[in-house]
Scaffold this active site. Structure first.
Site, PDB file in Angstrom:
ATOM      1  N   PHE B 123     -22.740  41.497 128.889  1.00 19.53           N
ATOM      2  CA  PHE B 123     -21.958  42.514 128.182  1.00 19.53           C
ATOM      3  C   PHE B 123     -20.539  41.998 127.997  1.00 19.53           C
ATOM      4  CE2 PHE B 123     -19.311  46.468 128.552  1.00 19.53           C
ATOM      5  CZ  PHE B 123     -19.779  47.137 127.433  1.00 19.53           C
ATOM      6  N   TRP B 156     -14.114  37.318 131.782  1.00 22.38           N
ATOM      7  CA  TRP B 156     -14.651  37.969 132.988  1.00 22.38           C
ATOM      8  C   TRP B 156     -16.033  38.556 132.708  1.00 22.38           C
ATOM      9  CZ3 TRP B 156     -12.066  36.165 136.791  1.00 22.38           C
ATOM     10  CH2 TRP B 156     -10.698  35.948 136.681  1.00 22.38           C
ATOM     11  N   ARG B 269     -21.486  41.972 171.467  1.00 23.68           N
ATOM     12  CA  ARG B 269     -20.232  41.431 171.982  1.00 23.68           C
ATOM     13  C   ARG B 269     -19.738  42.239 173.181  1.00 23.68           C
ATOM     14  NH1 ARG B 269     -16.789  36.954 171.820  1.00 23.68           N
ATOM     15  NH2 ARG B 269     -14.683  37.659 172.307  1.00 23.68           N
ATOM     16  N   GLU B 364     -15.288  47.400 135.756  1.00 22.05           N
ATOM     17  CA  GLU B 364     -15.896  48.660 135.286  1.00 22.05           C
ATOM     18  C   GLU B 364     -15.010  49.864 135.599  1.00 22.05           C
ATOM     19  OE1 GLU B 364     -19.850  49.102 134.836  1.00 22.05           O
ATOM     20  OE2 GLU B 364     -20.426  47.081 135.364  1.00 22.05           O
TER      21      GLU B 364
END
Lengths: 258, 403
Positions: B123, B156, B269, B364
């Site tokens: 897109f 992008w 941990r 978006e």
């Protein structure tokens, strides 16, 4: 040919199993199809695809066991049947084998496939015991089926044994337990998922199977968790990877691990 | 009100989870380090039918509903954001737009191969100088007879260098209100004049493909125009309703991944003689992750439900996307804190979660854009106008029929 594949619903392998007052619990971990049985389903589907025939998945248990059957349907099995009867609630392996054998016979199966063991009780003897009840050859630890002749009623299998591969030829019908080497199980397909989600799975009782409640041969006297083991960690350091590896080897030999 | 997922939904979830656990999670760290997209990802997603999950069977898809798409995105992003990004562009921003706006010919020609996974789709909206300001885009499409001539650059663009088809929005009329002068085109990326490339040096989604598309005098037949001339802005915004839905669902998965990693580590941990999960400040971080996971999940599922019903969901999807992406950034950051120094190294996954989460609050619609949108709805400044083509409601019978 008709192929029966037997699957079991078991706690997820990642479940934290606890034993308290002789009662085994897996908390709220999900129940899943026994991972070994997925290999059996895959083998059954591959055999049917290659030699023709249809695959029916069976599971013995309560309503929850339908999940395992739906997984098998979503992988591609044509039918699924739940074997469920209150008299089987605490059945041992021998009793289970009688019910499974009756199901295989009722359906006219010529091949009965199993995973090599179930990850809950790990007895690993259900395939052989079912074969014994049926009077069929028990072909255990099958890693490949190089030849299958439904018309000639023969099968040749490769068994994965400690020494290597053993090739065995047998008559049909036969019961096979399948190991990992056979083939990586396929994922359920989306179309299979839809079919499975919509499927109405029939339940067969002992009466449907035409047998009376099979007696247990084993009595469980108690269940306890294995004693906790003391574990200590040691980080091996050295000037180079080769140095660290040499020290590690010395340790392993020194501790008698090898 | 029914909060129960159907059996079909749960089986879809399990299937995608099985795929990611067996094939993606064991290797994704290495691909992230290499800053390359693993070559098996797209073909495998195609082969499994994931690339067509919610497209009707008659158009080559699997015929599942929009909630299934959300669940798939959540599962994919638990493994890695880059897999969900594939769904955002291929499905949310492109294939669903073809389903919503395409002519029957366009659906047959472009949607069918995309839903089957034979062609990948992306897109192209953002430009080097126009992101949030969509109407400020510079790329043009000039009508010449039965063709348009496209010139401009898109930036992008996820899957720019991998996709076969791009849905690009270009300016077709410079003389009208900028919002009314845009049009959408289906662009085959092997047309003469098209160049694509990848962008390197990204902070996150390193195991994915993010790139650019350059168009120089690219001739596109008029039948490739999606919708009417001048409808491009509305189409782009409707695409975002679907893309943002996938982002919201995926970001919810990222919260879950941070939560699961933190819970596991908090049990393993030990400090001051007990496992760190026993300390209340660690518990607080985990409690917030639980809270945001459940809230984000409800928001995206509501949006998916509205899509199933055929209800306009711009507001709800924007809210879901804003909340889930902000929450995923926060959860990943706190997951690193739970892991202490180990969380700072790529030995554990949580640093990757943080790097991957940052993109979600930008693409978006930035979080700021969504805040403006939500305030606009609340204050009555913003209403959603009816579209000429709405996203079709999910109709199981129609979706599953062979056609």
């Amino acid at each position: 040919m008709k192929i029966a594949v037997f699957v079991k619903q078991v706690p997820d392998s990642a479940a934290k199993i606890t034993v308290e007052n002789g009662v085994v619990s897996w908390g709220d971990a999900p129940l899943v199809i026994n991972p070994w049985d997925e290999y059996a389903v895959e083998a059954a589907l591959l055999l049917a695809e290659k030699h023709g025939g249809e695959v029916t998945a069976y599971s013995l248990g309560d309503e929850n066991a339908k999940e395992a059957l739906k997984h098998a349907l979503a992988m591609g099995c044509q039918q699924a049947v739940l074997i469920s009867d209150p008299a089987l609630a605490n059945a041992d392996t021998a009793a289970v084998a009688r019910a499974l054998a009756a199901a295989a016979q009722k359906d006219g199966a010529e091949l009965a496939l199993f995973g090599k063991q179930a990850i809950d009780w790990d007895s690993g003897v259900t395939p052989s015991m079912t074969a014994r009840v049926l009077g069929w050859p028990a072909l255990s630890l099958v890693a490949a089926v190089p030849a299958l002749d439904p018309a000639g009623k023969t099968i040749k299998v490769e068994r994965a044994i400690e020494e290597g591969r053993q090739v065995v030829e047998s008559r049909l019908p036969a019961a096979l337990s399948i190991v990992k080497d056979y083939a990586e199980p396929r994922y359920p397909s989306f179309m299979g998922i839809r079919k499975a989600a919509q499927a109405q799975i029939p339940s067969w009782t002992l009466a449907d199977l035409g047998i009376s409640a099979p007696a247990n041969t084993v009595e469980t006297l108690g269940i306890s968790a294995p004693p906790a083991r003391e574990v200590s960690n040691e980080i091996i350091t050295g000037d180079s990877p080769a140095d660290i590896a040499a020290k590690l080897v010395d340790k392993i030999i020194g501790e008698g691990v090898l | 009100m029914d909060f129960q997922l159907t059996e079909e939904h749960r089986m879809v979830q399990n299937m995608v989870r099985e795929f990611t656990h067996k094939e993606v999670i064991p290797v994704i760290k290495e691909w992230d380090r290499k800053q390359e997209m693993a070559p098996f990802i797209l073909p495998r997603m195609a082969e499994l039918g994931i690339l067509g999950i919610n497209i009707p069977v008659r158009y080559g898809g699997q015929g599942f509903d929009y909630i299934s798409l959300g669940l798939v995105c959540e599962e994919l992003e638990v493994a890695d954001t880059t897999l969900r990004v594939v769904m955002s562009v291929h499905m949310g921003l492109n294939s669903m737009a073809l389903l919503q706006w395409g002519t029957e010919e366009q659906k047959q020609k472009f949607l069918v191969p995309q839903a089957k996974g034979e062609k990948y789709a992306c897109f192209g909206l953002t430009e080097p100088g126009a992101g949030s300001d969509v109407a400020g885009m510079k790329g043009t499409a000039r009508r010449e007879g039965d063709e348009y001539v496209l010139n401009g650059e898109k930036m992008w663009i996820s899957l720019a260098s991998k996709a076969h088809h791009a849905l690009v929005v270009m300016r077709t009329n410079p003389d009208v209100d900028p919002h009314d002068g845009l049009s959408a085109f289906i662009l085959e990326l092997d047309r003469p004049g098209v160049k694509t490339g990848d962008i390197h040096g990204k902070m996150g989604v390193r195991a994915g493909s993010t790139g650019w598309i350059s168009m120089q005098d690219v001739r596109v037949p008029a039948e490739n125009r999606l919708g009417e001339e001048g409808e491009g802005f509305k189409i782009a915004m409707s695409c975002l309703d679907n893309g943002r839905y996938t982002v919201a669902a995926g970001a919810t998965g990222l919260v879950r991944a941070s939560l699961e990693a933190s819970v596991k580590y908090a049990h393993e941990r030990k400090a001051f003689g007990k496992e760190i999960g026993q300390f209340q400040l660690v518990q607080q971080k985990i409690a917030y992750m639980m809270q945001s996971y459940e809230a984000a999940r409800l928001l995206y599922l509501k949006s998916g439900w509205m899509k199933n019903q055929g209800q306009r969901n711009t507001k709800e999807t924007s809210l879901a996307k804003w909340y889930a992406t902000d929450a995923s950034f926060e959860a990943a950051s706190e997951a690193i804190q739970v892991h202490g120094a180990y969380g700072f190294s790529d030995e554990y996954d949580v640093e990757r979660y943080l790097r991957n989460s940052k993109g979600g609050v930008i693409y978006e619609g930035t979080s700021e854009i969504h805040q403006i949108m939500q305030a606009g709805y609340a204050l009555g400044y913003r209403q959603d106008a009816e579209l000429r083509c709405e996203l079709p409601a999910y109709d199981a019978e129609y979706w599953q029929a062979q056609g």
